[in-house]
Design a protein around this motif. Structure first.
Motif, short mmCIF file in Angstrom:
data_model
loop_
_atom_site.label_atom_id
_atom_site.label_comp_id
_atom_site.label_asym_id
_atom_site.label_seq_id
_atom_site.Cartn_x
_atom_site.Cartn_y
_atom_site.Cartn_z
N THR B 9 0.83 -1.21 0.00
CA THR B 9 0.00 0.00 0.00
C THR B 9 0.86 1.25 0.00
O THR B 9 0.56 2.21 -0.72
CB THR B 9 -0.89 0.01 1.24
OG1 THR B 9 -1.17 -1.33 1.61
CG2 THR B 9 -2.19 0.72 0.94
N ILE B 12 2.10 1.89 -3.35
CA ILE B 12 1.06 2.46 -4.21
C ILE B 12 0.87 3.93 -3.88
O ILE B 12 0.76 4.78 -4.78
CB ILE B 12 -0.25 1.67 -4.03
CG1 ILE B 12 -0.10 0.27 -4.61
CG2 ILE B 12 -1.40 2.40 -4.72
CD1 ILE B 12 -1.25 -0.64 -4.30
N ALA B 13 0.84 4.23 -2.58
CA ALA B 13 0.62 5.62 -2.17
C ALA B 13 1.73 6.52 -2.69
O ALA B 13 1.48 7.59 -3.25
CB ALA B 13 0.55 5.71 -0.65
N GLY B 16 1.51 6.89 -6.43
CA GLY B 16 0.41 7.80 -6.77
C GLY B 16 0.81 9.24 -6.54
O GLY B 16 0.59 10.11 -7.38
N ALA B 19 3.52 10.36 -9.07
CA ALA B 19 2.93 10.48 -10.40
C ALA B 19 2.02 11.69 -10.47
O ALA B 19 1.91 12.34 -11.51
CB ALA B 19 2.13 9.20 -10.72
N MET B 20 1.36 12.01 -9.35
CA MET B 20 0.46 13.15 -9.37
C MET B 20 1.21 14.43 -9.70
O MET B 20 0.75 15.23 -10.52
CB MET B 20 -0.23 13.31 -8.02
CG MET B 20 -1.20 14.46 -8.05
SD MET B 20 -1.49 15.24 -6.49
CE MET B 20 0.00 16.00 -6.11
N HIS B 28 -5.09 13.33 -15.11
CA HIS B 28 -4.24 12.23 -14.66
C HIS B 28 -3.77 12.48 -13.23
O HIS B 28 -3.76 11.56 -12.40
CB HIS B 28 -3.05 12.07 -15.60
CG HIS B 28 -3.44 11.61 -16.96
ND1 HIS B 28 -2.57 11.48 -18.00
CD2 HIS B 28 -4.65 11.26 -17.46
CE1 HIS B 28 -3.21 11.06 -19.08
NE2 HIS B 28 -4.49 10.93 -18.77
N SER B 29 -3.38 13.72 -12.99
CA SER B 29 -2.96 14.06 -11.63
C SER B 29 -4.04 13.70 -10.64
O SER B 29 -3.79 13.08 -9.61
CB SER B 29 -2.68 15.56 -11.54
OG SER B 29 -1.47 15.86 -12.15
N PHE B 32 -4.26 10.02 -10.14
CA PHE B 32 -3.16 9.48 -9.32
C PHE B 32 -3.36 9.85 -7.85
O PHE B 32 -3.09 9.05 -6.96
CB PHE B 32 -1.83 10.00 -9.83
CG PHE B 32 -1.37 9.32 -11.08
CD1 PHE B 32 -1.23 7.92 -11.10
CD2 PHE B 32 -1.11 10.02 -12.23
CE1 PHE B 32 -0.84 7.29 -12.25
CE2 PHE B 32 -0.71 9.37 -13.38
CZ PHE B 32 -0.58 8.01 -13.41
N LEU B 33 -3.86 11.07 -7.64
CA LEU B 33 -4.12 11.47 -6.26
C LEU B 33 -5.21 10.59 -5.66
O LEU B 33 -5.15 10.20 -4.49
CB LEU B 33 -4.55 12.95 -6.22
CG LEU B 33 -4.70 13.52 -4.82
CD1 LEU B 33 -3.40 13.47 -4.08
CD2 LEU B 33 -5.20 14.95 -4.87
N LEU B 35 -5.73 7.54 -6.42
CA LEU B 35 -5.05 6.28 -6.09
C LEU B 35 -4.36 6.40 -4.74
O LEU B 35 -4.48 5.55 -3.86
CB LEU B 35 -4.04 5.97 -7.19
CG LEU B 35 -3.28 4.65 -7.05
CD1 LEU B 35 -4.23 3.49 -7.24
CD2 LEU B 35 -2.15 4.59 -8.05
N ASN B 36 -3.69 7.53 -4.57
CA ASN B 36 -2.99 7.78 -3.31
C ASN B 36 -3.97 7.79 -2.14
O ASN B 36 -3.73 7.19 -1.10
CB ASN B 36 -2.26 9.10 -3.45
CG ASN B 36 -1.61 9.55 -2.15
OD1 ASN B 36 -2.26 10.18 -1.34
ND2 ASN B 36 -0.35 9.18 -1.98
#
Lengths: 100, 185, 408, 652
Positions: B9, B12-13, B16, B19-20, B28-29, B32-33, B35-36
């Motif tokens: 996790t 992933i955080a 994310g 990537a954001m 996309h940002s 990704f946020l 996802l975070n």
């Protein structure tokens, strides 16, 4: 169980990433998102410490943070929309004058 | 297994988050946020805070991020950074400062947090019950709780006012056109 | 957590996913046949006996269609959107109890208040914030539609996406107030305990107003008629999924129907006693006396599952009925309804609920008082909104023509 | 009752001032209202004086406090009036002579376009003068002091279209500032040494404010130990006060403004620059008499300044052609007499002379105004002559005034001047006596010269037709002439025992000045009378006989004998020229340097340079205020990093 330090370290890294986002990005909305990321990082640290101390107070604080964040986002985005209406852009560098 | 879940996790955080701020496209940002946020929600669950998990999902993921997406789409502000940077020297300096901040934060985290696993036992079992949180909200933190209510109210009024003015201006510009019904949540 | 438990959970999840998907397939048939009946037609009856294989045929058709990606689309998001849409629709089932089959073969545990030790195999996870979980997942469901609309890079899709965002967020609040009223009534966030507390009286009695709000709001949440203007063919050429075809379209289609089933299941759980029906406990006792606890547990499990499914089908029928009966609502009216009627009513209901249960000791008495209050407020609301607003902001073609003739 | 009655005395002229400023727009109304209110004030003053006279001698002092004017810390200055014998005679003089001059002005100023303003100024002057003489503390006195200065300025420059008048007004104002500065310093010194500015003990808000005059004899001794220090303090204060009086009362060396002040309307000259305002210095010295008495050094300075002024002005008056300038120098000379009297300790005599001089000098000025009026604004005596027949009333009244001034028995001037001389004899001030005696002889001479030049012989300039003035002007002349004739009665010396009204004024002033009446000196009186009559006749006869030699724009007949000395006299011993060369000239040079060199290059350079400097700095700083949010955020972050590192280092 995972030690609290791990969570706090993760929180620190996330917070720094949020700061960098605020500093580097020019898209006002992304800057705003970075602020949210910082808030979340702080929340994570709070929850981690709450778990370590078995004190629900930390979670209450997170609850407040989330509530205030919601209000802040609503107002902030409304402002962004208002700025966009006059400037036709969401680039914060364009909003460098004191006049609309 | 806890460690596996945590590192997964956390990875992933982090991914994310990075990537954001790297993503060129604001949508996309936002994703990704999201996802975070989802990853952080799971971390909340790992920290025995199911209530915050659901709150994180419904408020952050369900409302705030939707608002972001909505505004990005409405304004068409996906890519505003195409133009040349007016402060070219700012970015490296910002990175240096970020690195400094990171070092400070990590030092503090290592010095402040305990390296042992958090306590278990019966008290830990009962921990995180939404009822206890609710009780605290309505006793010890009653005043802050009420104040957040007022903050929300103020926010609502503020947003309505901001919108109202815009609608009036629009109406004046194009008479006869019906001001578009607000899509403000 | 042992590996066996994990295995069981995985099996449960797979089974439920499959079951829900199958249910979706046959729900389409169910709806088409019913709609046909409502509209005095026959409906699909060629594939298999009584058209029973029609869903299979549809699936095969969709599988073999050409997969098209618009060149101007944001490819990643375009491909991701259906998946993002379908995931919440499926994971929402994690906390809904379809019935009660105690794996320890102790059917009495099903009728105990505490959710610990139930070991219900017909419910994947009984968490202490189950209701909130439902709300949270519901609110996430909006992403699929929004992203699909944006990623298609098509103005109709975009409009559909934005409309859906606004609509879902608006009605989420009304939905939340309705669910919160139920939570207040039964003082729990756990779905199992909700079902347990409805042993004496189903939730619809104290929370009739909440039920009405829930029905309207959930219909809007799953974008069903008459709130389906997100995908209105006439206005938006199909809305957010205009640019989607083949399996990706099928996924959106599936999402909608699974969510329909899910909110129906939620309605059953919140307002119709879940898997309970009067005499279930007696049935268990009788079977135990005849054939022992194992058989009794299985019997109770099957009976409760049957009861749940029966109620669910009733709701699905109601949904199809509504679709067949009501025309699509105008967009501004949709917003009016959500913000100016449902939300205030929901808040009034919350207040009334709180007052009633604090003032009146007896649960039953309070419930019926609330029922009366609900009916009264609904009547008042209907009375206020009886006269339709004059259509003052629509320009009729005849007006334009007459204006042109008089030379104005 | 006296407490509120005395308030009305200054308030009535104030009312007139306000009415004339804000309400009245008509000449006649203005004059009547102004005169009536000043007249009312005079009547009230008479009533108040009579009531004061009805009190026991020790209690003849009324103080009426309106409010605490300035109260900070230990300083408490009431806004209060004082009414005692000294004040009462001053008030009677101011309102009486003032009222007559108001009436006279009705005729004299007739037809002037700004006559309403004139009466407003006049009323304001009377208010301020009353404030000056009725003040119960130094600060209020100073208020009146400055107020009359202001009115003087306004009235000298009343015809401000004339450059001479405007310049004279400025000159009067500026020269007076020197005295005022000294007066202010004196006040500060008084406050720092006595802690109070009120003259006498007075109760304000239930609290006794001590008066410094009553403390002078004992407090000085107690506080400052050795006697020489006491004398030093008293000398310092009294010397500063003397300089103040020098400015206001036109004493040497600050008298130069008074002759120039004759550019104002003649009634103004009569009222302000002869009868009242210029006597303020004498009044002030009489009021603060204990301080002067405490300092023998100052006393002798005062006496010598008075004598010197009397001599210089008296000689200067000999050689003037302008009818009003003669009177102006005469005024200065007579003020010298009064100051000299103060210096010799004869305060009562000074006040006596002040009163009689106020009356007869007002009469003379008004008479000269009448002459000027009747000869169509002619002031040069060389153009006059033979007006005796054309304006008989003016002639006879002028003659009375001239006699009084010259000291002819039994007119007022004789008694008051003789009082001063007699005091000099009895106190042994011989050198001063000689100076004053010469000055009085000069007085008689120039008055004889003036009368001769104006009224005798034949009219030398035929361009105008002389005529007698109207009733509004002649009636005050007559009244004043009567006053000038009999004013000596109020302080007749004891000629023989059992005389009923001997030394009335000195006795009346006794509670204030604590002065015994001087003894009559028959020998001195004889000399003085002979001298006055002789010199007067000499002056008259010389100019009557040589009347033919006086030409318009020509030299004085005496010039033939004296030569350049006459020029020196005409220029008043070149005091004015000295100022011009020593003060005004260098000042102008410095001013020009400052204006043309220092200001454009030094000041402007500094100012512009400052502006440029900040502009330059701002150009740099502006880069930071770019308006870019990212920029601010970065700076903020830098601050955060620094602060956090610091805290981390501390916590290590």
């Amino acid at each position: 169980m995972v030690p609290t330090t791990f969570y706090v370290l993760l929180s620190a890294v996330l917070f720094t990433i949020g700061v960098l986002g605020v500093l580097i990005r020019r898209n006002a909305i992304v800057v705003f998102m970075s602020v949210e990321l910082m808030l979340n990082a702080a929340n994570l640290a709070l929850v981690a410490y709450a778990r370590e101390r078995l004190a629900v107070d930390g979670q209450v604080l997170v609850f407040f943070v989330i509530t205030v964040a919601a209000a802040e986002v609503a107002v902030g985005l409304a402002l962004l929309v208002a700025i966009f209406k006059s400037k036709r852009t969401a680039d914060i560098d364009e909003v460098s004058m004191l006049r609309g | 297994m806890d460690f596996v879940l945590f590192f997964l996790t956390a990875a992933i955080a982090l991914a994310g988050a990075i990537a954001m701020i790297v993503a060129r496209n604001a949508v996309h940002s936002a994703l990704f946020l999201l996802l975070n946020f989802g990853a952080i929600a799971v971390l909340f669950l790992l920290l025995q805070s199911p209530f915050l998990f659901t709150i994180q999902l419904s408020i952050y993921a369900g409302a705030i991020m939707v608002l972001f997406l909505f505004v990005v789409m409405l304004l068409g502000a996906e890519q505003v950074e195409a133009a040349q940077d007016k402060l070219p020297w700012q970015q490296p300096l910002a990175l240096v400062m970020g690195a400094g901040l990171l070092v400070i934060a990590m030092i503090t985290a290592v010095r402040g947090g305990s390296n042992d696993a958090p306590p278990g036992g019966e008290a830990a079992e009962a921990f995180g019950d939404p009822a206890s949180l609710g009780e605290l909200l309505f006793t010890k933190y009653l005043l802050p709780f009420q104040i957040t209510g007022i903050i929300l109210l103020v926010a609502v009024i503020g947003v309505v006012v901001l919108n109202q003015q815009r609608n009036q201006a629009q109406t004046e510009e194009t008479p006869g056109e019906r001001p578009s019904s607000s899509v403000q949540p | 957590m042992n590996w066996l438990g994990l295995l069981i959970i995985i099996i449960q999840s797979v089974v439920i996913a499959l079951a829900v998907t199958t249910a979706f397939a046959y729900l389409t048939l169910f709806e088409r046949r019913l709609l046909a009946r409502f509209q005095n037609r026959v409906g699909p009856n060629r594939a298999g006996p009584n058209g029973f294989l029609q869903p299979v045929a549809d699936a095969v058709k969709l599988f073999f269609k050409e997969d098209i990606v618009p060149s101007a689309a944001d490819k990643a998001v375009y491909l991701l959107a259906p998946a993002i849409a379908v995931i919440p629709a499926i994971i929402i089932w994690a906390v809904i109890p379809f019935g009660c089959l105690n794996i320890d073969w102790n059917y009495r545990a099903c009728f105990a208040e505490s959710s610990s030790g139930v070991n219900n195999i017909l419910q994947i996870a009984d968490i202490n914030v189950g209701v909130l979980y439902l709300l949270a997942i519901t609110s996430i469901g909006v992403y699929g539609i929004t992203l699909a609309g944006w990623a298609s890079n098509n103005k109709y899709s975009m409009m559909g996406g934005i409309r859906s965002t606004a609509q879902l967020i608006s009605y989420e609040l009304a939905l939340g107030t309705a669910v919160l009223a139920v939570v207040m009534t039964f003082s729990t966030l756990s779905t199992h305990e909700l079902v347990y507390h409805q042993g004496t009286l189903w939730g619809i009695v104290p929370q009739f107003l909440a039920f009405v709000i829930f029905m309207i709001a959930s219909t809007a949440e799953v974008v069903r008629a008459p709130f389906d203007l997100v995908e209105a063919e006439q206005e938006l050429v199909g809305g957010y999924n205009t640019e989607y075809g083949s399996m990706k379209f099928a996924l959106f289609f599936m999402t909608e129907y699974i969510k329909l089933i899910a909110v129906s299941a939620m309605a059953v759980t919140f307002f119709f006693g879940g898997w309970r029906f009067p005499g279930l406990e007696m049935l268990g006792a009788g079977v135990e006396g005849l054939a022992g606890p194992v058989v009794a547990s299985i019997a109770v499990g099957l009976a409760s599952l049957g009861s749940f499914l029966l109620k669910l089908v009733g709701f699905l029928f109601l949904s199809v009925w509504i679709r067949a009966s009501w025309p699509r609502i105008r967009y501004d009216r949709l917003m009016d309804l959500g913000w100016k009627w449902l939300l205030p009513l929901g808040l009034i209901n919350l207040a009334a609920t709180a007052v009633a249960f604090v003032l009146i000791e007896s649960f039953v008495l309070a419930s019926f008082m609330l029922l009366a209050f609900s009916l009264l407020s609904l009547a008042i609301a209907a009375g206020i909104n009886r006269v339709p607003k004059p259509v003052d902001n629509v320009t009729y073609v005849s007006d334009v023509r007459s204006r042109a003739e008089t030379g104005q | 009752m006296l407490n509120w009655l005395i308030w009305l005395i200054p308030l009535l002229p104030l009312l007139g001032f306000l009415l004339n400023v804000f309400v009245i727009r008509q000449e006649r109304q203005a004059g009547l209202v102004a005169s009536a209110l000043v007249g009312g004030s005079f009547l009230l003053a008479v009533v108040a004086t009579v009531m004061l006279g009805g009190m026991p001698e020790e209690e003849r002092r009324v103080q009426a406090i309106a409010w605490e004017w300035i109260g900070t810390g230990t300083m408490s200055i009431p806004f209060g009036l004082l009414f005692d014998p000294l004040t009462s005679v001053m008030v009677l003089l101011v309102t009486g002579v003032g009222g007559l001059i108001h009436v006279y002005s009705l005729g004299y100023m007739h037809g002037d376009p700004r006559v309403v303003r004139y009466f407003a100024y006049l009323n304001l002057f009377v208010t301020m003068m009353l404030m000056l003489v009725m003040a119960n503390n130094m600060l209020l006195l100073f208020l009146g002091w400055e107020g009359v200065g202001l009115c003087s300025f306004l009235l000298i420059g009343f015809w401000f279209e004339r450059k001479v008048a405007a310049a004279a007004a400025v000159k009067a104002f500026v020269v007076n500032r020197i005295g005022d500065a000294a007066f202010l310093l004196a006040m500060l010194a008084i406050f720092s040494h006595f802690g109070t500015l009120t003259f006498y003990d007075v109760e304000v808000n239930g609290q006794i404010i001590p008066g410094f005059l009553e403390q002078v004899p004992n407090l000085l001794g107690q506080t400052f130990g050795p006697e020489w220090q006491t004398i030093a303090v008293a000398t310092g204060i009294s010397f500063l006060l003397l300089i103040g009086a020098t400015g206001k009362s036109a004493q040497f060396p600050l008298f130069v403004w008074l002759p120039d002040a004759m550019a104002g309307p003649t009634p103004v000259s009569a009222l302000i620059h002869a009868a009242t305002m210029v006597t303020a210095g004498v009044y002030m010295m009489a009021r603060t008499e204990p301080i002067f008495v405490a300092s023998p050094a100052t006393q002798s300075w005062v006496a010598w300044i008075g004598v010197l002024t009397a001599l210089i002005a008296g000689t200067a008056a000999l050689a003037q052609w302008d009818i009003k300038r003669v009177l102006a120098y005469s005024t200065v000379s007579q003020l010298g007499f009064m100051v000299a009297a103060c210096g010799m300790g004869a305060y009562a005599a000074a006040i006596f002379h002040l009163l009689t001089h106020g009356i007869f000098k007002a009469l003379l000025f008004l008479g000269s105004g009448s002459v000027i009026h009747g000869t169509h604004d002619t002031q040069d005596m060389r153009k006059m002559g033979g007006l005796r027949t054309a304006m008989p009333t003016t002639y006879w009244t002028y003659l009375v005034g001239a006699g009084a001034l010259a000291g002819i028995v039994p007119l007022a001037g004789f008694w008051s001047k003789d009082e001063i001389l007699a005091h000099a004899v009895s106190a042994g001030y011989w050198p001063q006596l000689i100076g004053l005696f010469i000055a009085s002889l000069l007085t008689a001479f120039y008055m004889g010269r003036q009368v001769s030049l104006i009224f005798f012989g034949t009219q030398r300039d035929p361009h105008y037709h002389a005529h007698e003035s109207g009733r509004a002007m002649t009636v005050p002349l007559v009244i004043l002439a009567v006053g000038a004739a009999i004013a000596g009665l109020m302080n007749l010396p004891t000629l023989f025992s059992g005389m009923p009204a001997a030394h009335l004024l000195t006795d009346w002033l006794k509670p204030v000045l604590h002065e015994e009446a001087g003894k009559f000196n028959p020998l001195l009186a004889l000399f003085a009378t002979i001298g006055a009559v002789g010199m007067g006749y000499l002056g008259w006869s010389v100019y009557t006989r040589n009347a033919a030699k006086v030409k318009v724009g020509g030299q004085d007949p005496a010039y033939y004998y004296t030569g350049d000395i006459w020029d020196t006299l005409e220029a008043a011993w070149y005091v004015d020229t000295l100022y011009q060369r020593a003060v005004v000239g260098p000042f102008r040079t410095i001013g020009n340097f400052l204006a043309q060199v220092f200001d454009p290059q030094g000041i402007d350079g500094l100012v512009v340079g400052t502006g440029r400097f900040f502009g330059w700095v701002a150009t740099g700083v502006r880069q930071l205020q770019s308006g870019y949010v990212r920029m601010y955020a970065l700076v903020f972050t830098i601050g955060v990093v620094l602060v956090l590192s610091f805290m981390l280092m501390i916590a290590w």
